[in-house]
Design a protein around this motif. Structure first.
Motif, short mmCIF file in Angstrom:
data_model
loop_
_atom_site.label_atom_id
_atom_site.label_comp_id
_atom_site.label_asym_id
_atom_site.label_seq_id
_atom_site.Cartn_x
_atom_site.Cartn_y
_atom_site.Cartn_z
N THR A 159 -7.00 61.72 55.29
CA THR A 159 -7.66 61.44 56.58
C THR A 159 -8.93 60.63 56.38
OG1 THR A 159 -6.79 63.52 57.46
CG2 THR A 159 -8.62 62.49 58.64
N LEU A 160 -9.74 61.02 55.39
CA LEU A 160 -10.97 60.27 55.11
C LEU A 160 -10.65 58.84 54.66
CD1 LEU A 160 -13.17 62.95 53.30
CD2 LEU A 160 -13.62 61.86 55.51
N GLY A 161 -9.55 58.66 53.88
CA GLY A 161 -9.16 57.31 53.47
C GLY A 161 -8.82 56.44 54.66
N ILE A 162 -8.08 57.04 55.64
CA ILE A 162 -7.76 56.28 56.87
C ILE A 162 -9.04 55.94 57.63
CG2 ILE A 162 -6.62 56.43 59.10
CD1 ILE A 162 -4.50 58.20 57.77
N ILE A 163 -9.97 56.91 57.71
CA ILE A 163 -11.25 56.66 58.38
C ILE A 163 -12.01 55.53 57.68
CG2 ILE A 163 -13.51 57.65 58.90
CD1 ILE A 163 -12.09 60.34 59.34
N PHE A 164 -11.95 55.50 56.34
CA PHE A 164 -12.64 54.44 55.59
C PHE A 164 -12.11 53.06 56.00
CE2 PHE A 164 -13.37 57.51 51.79
CZ PHE A 164 -14.38 58.14 52.51
N PHE A 165 -10.79 52.93 56.08
CA PHE A 165 -10.20 51.62 56.41
C PHE A 165 -10.47 51.24 57.87
CE2 PHE A 165 -7.70 52.30 52.54
CZ PHE A 165 -7.71 51.02 51.99
N ILE A 166 -10.39 52.25 58.76
CA ILE A 166 -10.70 51.96 60.17
C ILE A 166 -12.16 51.51 60.31
CG2 ILE A 166 -10.97 53.00 62.44
CD1 ILE A 166 -8.57 54.79 61.80
N THR A 167 -13.05 52.21 59.62
CA THR A 167 -14.49 51.84 59.66
C THR A 167 -14.68 50.41 59.15
OG1 THR A 167 -15.14 54.14 59.28
CG2 THR A 167 -16.78 52.43 58.81
N ALA A 168 -14.01 50.07 58.04
CA ALA A 168 -14.15 48.72 57.47
C ALA A 168 -13.67 47.66 58.45
CB ALA A 168 -13.39 48.64 56.15
N LEU A 169 -12.50 47.88 59.06
CA LEU A 169 -11.94 46.89 59.97
C LEU A 169 -12.78 46.74 61.24
CD1 LEU A 169 -8.15 47.77 59.63
CD2 LEU A 169 -9.34 45.78 58.67
N VAL A 170 -13.25 47.87 61.78
CA VAL A 170 -14.08 47.81 62.99
C VAL A 170 -15.42 47.11 62.72
CG1 VAL A 170 -15.37 49.20 64.66
CG2 VAL A 170 -13.01 49.82 64.08
N ILE A 171 -16.06 47.49 61.62
CA ILE A 171 -17.36 46.89 61.28
C ILE A 171 -17.20 45.39 61.03
CG2 ILE A 171 -19.21 46.81 59.58
CD1 ILE A 171 -19.42 49.15 61.49
N GLN A 172 -16.15 44.99 60.30
CA GLN A 172 -15.94 43.56 60.03
C GLN A 172 -15.69 42.79 61.32
OE1 GLN A 172 -13.27 42.36 56.94
NE2 GLN A 172 -13.92 43.94 55.50
N SER A 173 -14.93 43.38 62.23
CA SER A 173 -14.67 42.72 63.51
C SER A 173 -15.96 42.55 64.32
CB SER A 173 -13.65 43.53 64.31
OG SER A 173 -13.44 42.95 65.58
N LEU A 174 -16.76 43.64 64.37
CA LEU A 174 -18.02 43.56 65.12
C LEU A 174 -18.98 42.55 64.48
CD1 LEU A 174 -18.65 47.36 65.87
CD2 LEU A 174 -17.90 45.59 67.47
N VAL A 175 -19.06 42.56 63.15
CA VAL A 175 -19.97 41.63 62.46
C VAL A 175 -19.53 40.18 62.69
CG1 VAL A 175 -20.72 40.85 60.18
CG2 VAL A 175 -20.74 43.28 60.74
N LYS A 176 -18.19 39.96 62.65
CA LYS A 176 -17.70 38.60 62.86
C LYS A 176 -18.05 38.11 64.26
CE LYS A 176 -13.95 37.48 60.85
NZ LYS A 176 -12.51 37.34 60.42
N ARG A 177 -17.87 39.00 65.25
CA ARG A 177 -18.23 38.61 66.62
C ARG A 177 -19.74 38.39 66.75
NH1 ARG A 177 -14.73 42.08 71.05
NH2 ARG A 177 -12.64 41.44 70.33
N LEU A 178 -20.50 39.26 66.11
CA LEU A 178 -21.95 39.11 66.17
C LEU A 178 -22.40 37.79 65.56
CD1 LEU A 178 -24.77 40.27 66.73
CD2 LEU A 178 -24.67 41.39 64.50
N HIS A 179 -21.82 37.46 64.38
CA HIS A 179 -22.23 36.23 63.72
C HIS A 179 -21.71 35.00 64.46
CE1 HIS A 179 -24.35 37.39 60.04
NE2 HIS A 179 -23.66 38.52 60.13
#
Length: 547
Positions: A159-179
């Protein structure tokens, strides 16, 4: 925008700031864990599985955090390779702390913070690599627990591994939009800045003077044309009184049409125009200052042809009859000896000569061709003109010629300005002799105006000067204080000067009358002719050299 930011070797300043904050956060977490461990506060899980390994790993984690904190704050930039290594080591040490503390500990959630920060700093596959490494570490720990016979929980690790990947994908998407948003804003800001610089450059090169006044009546922008037209050698600190008065009238009565004025005795007559900086607000006012001489020159060009034709027709109609009258009067004077008749005949001759002078002056205007600009060195040109005019115009008059040593190149029409100077010298000589024939003196100065940087010719006599009642009329046609003068000399001189974009002004003097011709600069003439689509400029100096 889709290109991985890791193509650049060093971390940008905005992301470096995030790294600094995370380094401080890591130091706080490490200090807190050390404090909890060494103060014997029993949390029920810290170092339970391996009490010897826990403090060693905690010390290593603290040392790593301090080293990277020092690098982030002292070096001023961080390499991406170093950054990835830091997060991988940070995840590894946290995994060691989890292993030494046992399964199900809350230390696993510290990895989520590290993964979120890591994926905000690095993107793409390298960000996912950190998430995958964290998931692998947790699964490996649970496997070790299973092998060693301790309690284990693969579901929690998965479960934590899935959370890690979801966190990575969400943060990367938000950062890309922000930049993307930041880059768009930066491009828009750069575009606005470029437009602002371009607008300022265009305004500075305009012949029209431009002043921008804010709501506090402070000058926030001005171009060199405004400084020149208002007679300022440098930046304008405060509006001239006449312009300030016109601005006040405009602010009270927006439909008020300001009148022309001269900021100084040697400046051009200007026409101010006002416009709101931002319509509907009181943010400020834009003041446009137009040289009325330029506008008048354009009108002169339009009426020059028709005026010339009219003058030519008038001259043809009256010249022949007047020559006949003068001839008859001369023949009668030769055949009669009667003193009374002789006096009347002399009066007829005087009036005939007066009309003949008027005819000749009008004929000069009617014969004037389109202005042909040639580049001359003003000092040499004036010296040559004075020498040629001397025997005819300046007889029995002392002439003092002062020429500046600096280069004074101007564009002018030789015949037109020569005629203007001839009229001015003839007037100066006449009135200087009228006051004192023995001490008649004319001073001719050729130089440059210190304020406007324009070349000038000043002609001053030691006559009676111009009376106050005559000042407003001296450039009007047929106006003269002497009955024997045609009243066209100064009028024609002014017309010829304006045909050459020059300005003829009367300057108050302590002795006699002083007239000044102000020539436009080389750039001003070329820009005006470019606007009209005329390029018939000739360099007299180069023409003489080639000849």
């Amino acid at each position: 925008m889709d290109q991985d930011i890791l193509d650049k070797p060093f971390l940008p300043l905005d992301r470096l700031r995030i790294l600094k904050y995370f380094s401080v956060y890591s130091v706080i977490i490490t200090v807190t864990l050390l404090a909890l461990y060494f103060t014997d506060i029993d949390m029920g899980f810290l170092g339970v599985n391996d009490p010897k390994m826990y403090p060693m790993l905690l010390a290593l984690h603290g040392a790593l955090t301090v080293v990277f904190l020092a690098m982030a704050f002292s070096a001023g930039q961080a390499h991406y390779d170093h950054l990835i290594a830091f997060f991988l080591l940070d995840i590894t040490l946290l995994a060691g702390l989890i292993y030494s503390s046992g399964t199900g500990t809350s230390l696993s959630y510290l990895m989520i913070v590290g993964i979120a920060v890591a994926n905000s700093l690095v993107s793409g596959q390298k960000g996912l690599l950190i998430s995958a490494w964290a998931a692998i570490c947790l699964i490996f720990i649970e496997n070790r627990f299973e092998v060693e016979g301790h309690a284990f929980n693969y579901v929690n690790a998965g479960t934590l591994g899935i959370i890690f990947f979801i966190t990575a994908l969400v943060i990367q998407s938000l950062v890309k939009r922000l930049h993307l948003s930041v880059d768009i804003n930066r491009l828009q800001a750069d575009s606005l800045l470029s437009m602002e610089q371009l607008t300022k450059l265009v305004l500075k090169r305009l012949e029209t003077g431009v002043l921008v006044i804010n709501h506090d009546n402070e000058i926030i922008f001005q171009n060199t044309s405004a400084q020149r037209l208002l007679g300022f050698p440098g930046p304008i600190r405060a509006l001239p009184d006449k312009l300030q008065q016109s601005l006040a009238e405009h602010l009270k009565f927006p439909n008020y049409e300001p009148s022309t004025f001269k900021a100084g005795p040697t400046t051009a007559k200007v026409q101010p125009m006002f416009a709101a900086l931002m319509p509907g607000t009181d943010r400020g006012t834009v003041i446009f200052i137009e040289d009325t001489n330029v506008v008048y020159q354009q009108a002169q060009r339009l009426k020059q042809v028709s005026l010339g034709k009219l003058a030519a027709s008038i001259v043809r109609e009256i010249k022949e009859p007047m020559q006949g009258i003068y001839q008859i009067a001369r023949e009668v004077s030769l055949t009669t000896a009667n003193s009374g008749d002789k006096q009347r005949q002399d009066r007829i001759k005087d009036h005939s000569l007066h009309i003949e002078r008027i005819i000749n002056n009008v004929q000069n205007l009617s014969n004037s061709k389109a202005t042909e600009f040639e580049k001359h060195s003003l000092g040499f040109w004036v010296t040559s003109v004075v020498k040629k005019l001397g025997p005819r115009v300046l007889s029995n008059t002392k002439v003092e010629l002062k020429v500046s040593r600096s280069a004074l190149d101007v564009y002018l029409d030789d015949s037109q300005i020569r005629q203007a100077i001839s009229n001015l010298l003839e007037n100066a000589a006449y009135y200087a002799k009228a006051k004192n024939a023995e001490f008649a003196r004319i001073t001719i100065l050729v130089g440059r105006n210190k304020v406007s940087k324009q070349s000038i010719i000043e002609i001053q006599d030691n006559g009676y000067g111009v009376g106050l009642d005559d000042l407003d009329h001296i450039f009007e046609p047929f106006y003269s204080s002497e009955n024997s003068k045609s009243g066209l000399g100064l009028y024609l001189a002014k017309q010829f000067c304006e045909m050459n974009m020059a300005r003829l002004d009367y300057i108050a003097a302590q002795e006699g009358a002083r007239f000044r011709i102000t020539f436009p600069t080389i750039d001003q003439v070329e820009r005006q002719l470019e606007k009209r689509g005329e390029f018939n400029l000739r360099d007299k100096g180069k023409a003489l050299e080639s000849a």
